[in-house]
Enzyme design. Structure first.
Site: not given
Ligand code: IMP
Ligand code: MG
Length: 195
Positions: A117, A120, A148, A169-170, A176, A182
């Protein structure tokens, strides 16, 4: 028949109520996935017929992205899921030492595409790539929906990237917080009080 407009919107409202703003909406996601799949298709088309293509999605965050992506790939592919956990419970920070599990055993003569997904710290993708490469595949590539725009993520090798996003933070579209959100169809930034 379930009336999605009336009931669905109300039910999903629980999730949407905790979202401060939508960063990428479902239409933008769908459009970008078509482009991303086109890039992947072109590269997979170049592989010789005797190379098997294995998609390695990282649970659980990649499930919705994977489901949409594979339906734009016409190749003969297999899926082998792996698990990675880098957040400890209610946290928005990577723990730095993801535990990787369920890795495939034999990858000789296979083309592997890792699907996750978000990039980071980059530790998850780097660790999985290392483990995959140790198993001797013909090639290994990685695809993430989001990256990111921070040095650790930008410096991590990743062949296909959907969107570069700010360091926030998404949640949503598979991503999640503490296991929730989700099912939000868009990608959004949660309200501070929801975290
Ligand atoms: P990395 O190892 O730090 O690159 O972290 C990657 C994993 O952390 C992803 O697979 C996600 O599960 C999770 N993650 C990182 N950033 C976010 C975020 O903003 N929202 C939700 N999950 C995230
Ligand atoms: Mg993940």
């Amino acid at each position: 028949m379930i009336e999605l407009d009336a009931k669905g919107a109300g039910t999903l409202g629980h999730v949407q109520r905790d979202i401060d703003r939508i960063l990428i909406d479902r239409g933008q996601i769908a459009d970008r996935i078509v482009e991303l799949a086109e890039e992947i298709r072109r590269d997979l088309d170049l592989l010789s017929e005797d190379v098997e293509i294995i998609l390695v999605p990282v649970l659980t965050g990649s499930i919705i992205f994977l489901a949409d992506l594979i339906r734009h790939l016409p190749h003969k592919i297999r899926i082998h899921v792996v698990t990675a956990s880098s957040y400890a419970g209610k946290s928005t920070q990577s723990s730095g030492t993801p535990i990787i599990d369920h890795l495939p055993e034999h990858l000789e003569n296979k083309h592997v595409l890792i699907v996750d997904d978000i990039l980071d710290s980059g530790t998850t993708i780097r660790r999985i790539r290392e483990e995959i490469e140790r198993r001797g595949p013909r090639s290994t590539q990685a695809c993430v929906l989001l990256r990111k725009t921070i040095p650790s993520a930008m410096e991590t090798q990743c062949e296909y990237i959907g969107f570069d996003i700010p360091d926030e933070f998404v949640v949503g579209y598979g991503l999640d917080y503490d296991g929730y959100y989700r099912n939000l169809p868009d990608i959004g930034v949660p309200k501070k009080e929801a975290l």
